[in-house]
Design an enzyme around this catalytic site. Structure first.
Site, PDB file in Angstrom:
ATOM      1  N   LYS A  11       0.822  -1.211   0.000  1.00  0.00           N
ATOM      2  CA  LYS A  11       0.000   0.000   0.000  1.00  0.00           C
ATOM      3  C   LYS A  11       0.864   1.272   0.000  1.00  0.00           C
ATOM      4  O   LYS A  11       2.058   1.230   0.321  1.00  0.00           O
ATOM      5  CB  LYS A  11      -0.927  -0.032   1.220  1.00  0.00           C
ATOM      6  N   TYR A  51     -12.601  -1.911  -3.314  1.00  0.00           N
ATOM      7  CA  TYR A  51     -13.044  -2.071  -1.921  1.00  0.00           C
ATOM      8  C   TYR A  51     -14.565  -1.954  -1.776  1.00  0.00           C
ATOM      9  O   TYR A  51     -15.050  -1.645  -0.690  1.00  0.00           O
ATOM     10  CB  TYR A  51     -12.342  -1.043  -1.036  1.00  0.00           C
ATOM     11  N   PHE A  59     -15.197   3.617   7.798  1.00  0.00           N
ATOM     12  CA  PHE A  59     -13.838   3.992   7.391  1.00  0.00           C
ATOM     13  C   PHE A  59     -13.660   4.020   5.874  1.00  0.00           C
ATOM     14  O   PHE A  59     -12.549   4.242   5.385  1.00  0.00           O
ATOM     15  CB  PHE A  59     -12.802   3.050   8.024  1.00  0.00           C
ATOM     16  N   ARG A  87      -1.924 -14.310   4.448  1.00  0.00           N
ATOM     17  CA  ARG A  87      -2.625 -13.678   5.569  1.00  0.00           C
ATOM     18  C   ARG A  87      -1.804 -13.837   6.858  1.00  0.00           C
ATOM     19  O   ARG A  87      -1.773 -12.948   7.693  1.00  0.00           O
ATOM     20  CB  ARG A  87      -4.016 -14.309   5.765  1.00  0.00           C
ATOM     21  N   ASN A 114      -1.816   0.246   6.981  1.00  0.00           N
ATOM     22  CA  ASN A 114      -1.293  -1.040   7.465  1.00  0.00           C
ATOM     23  C   ASN A 114      -0.494  -1.800   6.395  1.00  0.00           C
ATOM     24  O   ASN A 114      -0.358  -3.018   6.454  1.00  0.00           O
ATOM     25  CB  ASN A 114      -2.416  -1.887   8.078  1.00  0.00           C
ATOM     26  N   HIS A 117      -2.151  -5.530   1.676  1.00  0.00           N
ATOM     27  CA  HIS A 117      -3.455  -6.174   1.488  1.00  0.00           C
ATOM     28  C   HIS A 117      -3.216  -7.611   1.062  1.00  0.00           C
ATOM     29  O   HIS A 117      -2.255  -7.894   0.347  1.00  0.00           O
ATOM     30  CB  HIS A 117      -4.251  -5.462   0.369  1.00  0.00           C
ATOM     31  N   GLU A 128     -10.024 -10.511  -7.233  1.00  0.00           N
ATOM     32  CA  GLU A 128      -9.050  -9.425  -7.037  1.00  0.00           C
ATOM     33  C   GLU A 128      -7.901  -9.512  -8.050  1.00  0.00           C
ATOM     34  O   GLU A 128      -7.437  -8.483  -8.549  1.00  0.00           O
ATOM     35  CB  GLU A 128      -8.530  -9.444  -5.596  1.00  0.00           C
TER      36      GLU A 128
HETATM   37  P1  ADP Z   1      -7.731  -6.755   5.989  1.00  0.00           P
HETATM   38  O1  ADP Z   1      -6.964  -5.790   5.110  1.00  0.00           O
HETATM   39  O2  ADP Z   1      -6.897  -7.260   7.134  1.00  0.00           O
HETATM   40  O3  ADP Z   1      -8.384  -7.863   5.207  1.00  0.00           O
HETATM   41  P2  ADP Z   1     -10.395  -5.549   6.212  1.00  0.00           P
HETATM   42  O4  ADP Z   1     -10.740  -6.296   4.964  1.00  0.00           O
HETATM   43  O5  ADP Z   1     -11.295  -5.698   7.401  1.00  0.00           O
HETATM   44  O6  ADP Z   1      -8.905  -5.910   6.699  1.00  0.00           O
HETATM   45  O7  ADP Z   1     -10.306  -3.985   5.898  1.00  0.00           O
HETATM   46  C1  ADP Z   1      -9.741  -3.531   4.687  1.00  0.00           C
HETATM   47  C2  ADP Z   1      -8.837  -2.367   4.984  1.00  0.00           C
HETATM   48  O8  ADP Z   1      -9.621  -1.270   5.474  1.00  0.00           O
HETATM   49  C3  ADP Z   1      -7.793  -2.601   6.082  1.00  0.00           C
HETATM   50  O9  ADP Z   1      -6.638  -3.263   5.624  1.00  0.00           O
HETATM   51  C4  ADP Z   1      -7.496  -1.182   6.520  1.00  0.00           C
HETATM   52  O10 ADP Z   1      -6.605  -0.534   5.614  1.00  0.00           O
HETATM   53  C5  ADP Z   1      -8.861  -0.524   6.407  1.00  0.00           C
HETATM   54  N1  ADP Z   1      -9.545  -0.546   7.709  1.00  0.00           N
HETATM   55  C6  ADP Z   1     -10.153  -1.610   8.293  1.00  0.00           C
HETATM   56  N2  ADP Z   1     -10.675  -1.286   9.479  1.00  0.00           N
HETATM   57  C7  ADP Z   1     -10.399   0.042   9.664  1.00  0.00           C
HETATM   58  C8  ADP Z   1     -10.667   0.994  10.705  1.00  0.00           C
HETATM   59  N3  ADP Z   1     -11.339   0.631  11.809  1.00  0.00           N
HETATM   60  N4  ADP Z   1     -10.223   2.254  10.531  1.00  0.00           N
HETATM   61  C9  ADP Z   1      -9.560   2.635   9.428  1.00  0.00           C
HETATM   62  N5  ADP Z   1      -9.258   1.791   8.400  1.00  0.00           N
HETATM   63  C10 ADP Z   1      -9.670   0.506   8.522  1.00  0.00           C
HETATM   64 MG    MG Z   2      -9.910  -7.784   3.780  1.00  0.00          MG
END
Ligand code: ADP
Ligand code: MG
Length: 140
Positions: A11, A51, A59, A87, A114, A117, A128
């Site tokens: 990212k 997304y 968010f 993962r 973070n 992805h 995807e």
């Molecule tokens: P992952 O990336 O671990 O699969 P999710 O699919 O739940 O997580 O969420 C997609 C992305 O949305 C996350 O990687 C993160 O960048 C963002 N995200 C998720 N939860 C939050 C939150 N509470 N606040 C801000 N950004 C969030």
């Molecule tokens: Mg996800």
């Protein structure tokens, strides 16, 4: 265990900090092979489409802002059990909860920024991968 393909992104928070190589090395060290890779600066429309599953979440706007704030490296990873393995090496969504040695524990700044992805299931991996790559761009 079958050989699988999964979709990965490095990212913008990570590409801005010049971590493309460091993160790719962690993926490779975990036994995953990069079989497709390109650097993109995604548009809002591309980020919103990618997304779409999160569009009702509070968010979502922040997520689209973050993902369009700089370049992203989109990749296809191949290997045994690649979806679950990716993962695992990524770590928990919130880096504060991620296990030691994971990419997010090592490099992520926050739950929003973070660093990586990864697809969460075979069906999402397929969708995807096809969102970003033509079959001819994937060379195993
Ligand atoms: P992952 O990336 O671990 O699969 P999710 O699919 O739940 O997580 O969420 C997609 C992305 O949305 C996350 O990687 C993160 O960048 C963002 N995200 C998720 N939860 C939050 C939150 N509470 N606040 C801000 N950004 C969030
Ligand atoms: Mg996800």
């Amino acid at each position: 265990m079958a050989i699988e393909r999964t979709f990965s992104m490095i990212k913008p928070d990570a590409t801005k900090r010049n971590l493309t190589g460091a993160i790719t090395k962690m993926l490779e060290d975990a036994g995953l092979r990069v079989v497709a890779s390109k650097r993109v600066w995604m548009s809002r429309r591309e980020a919103e489409g990618f997304y779409a599953v999160h569009k009702e979440r509070p968010f979502f706007g922040e997520l689209v802002d973050t993902m369009t704030s700089g370049p992203t490296v989109v990749q296809v990873l191949e290997g045994e059990n690649a979806i679950a393995k990716n993962r695992e090496i990524m770590g928990a969504t919130n880096p504060a909860q991620a296990a030691e040695g994971t990419i997010r524990k090592t490099h992520a700044l926050s739950i929003g920024e973070n660093s990586v992805h990864g697809s969460d299931a075979p069906e999402t991996a397929k969708i995807e991968i096809a969102y970003w790559f033509a079959e001819t761009e994937i060379v195993g």
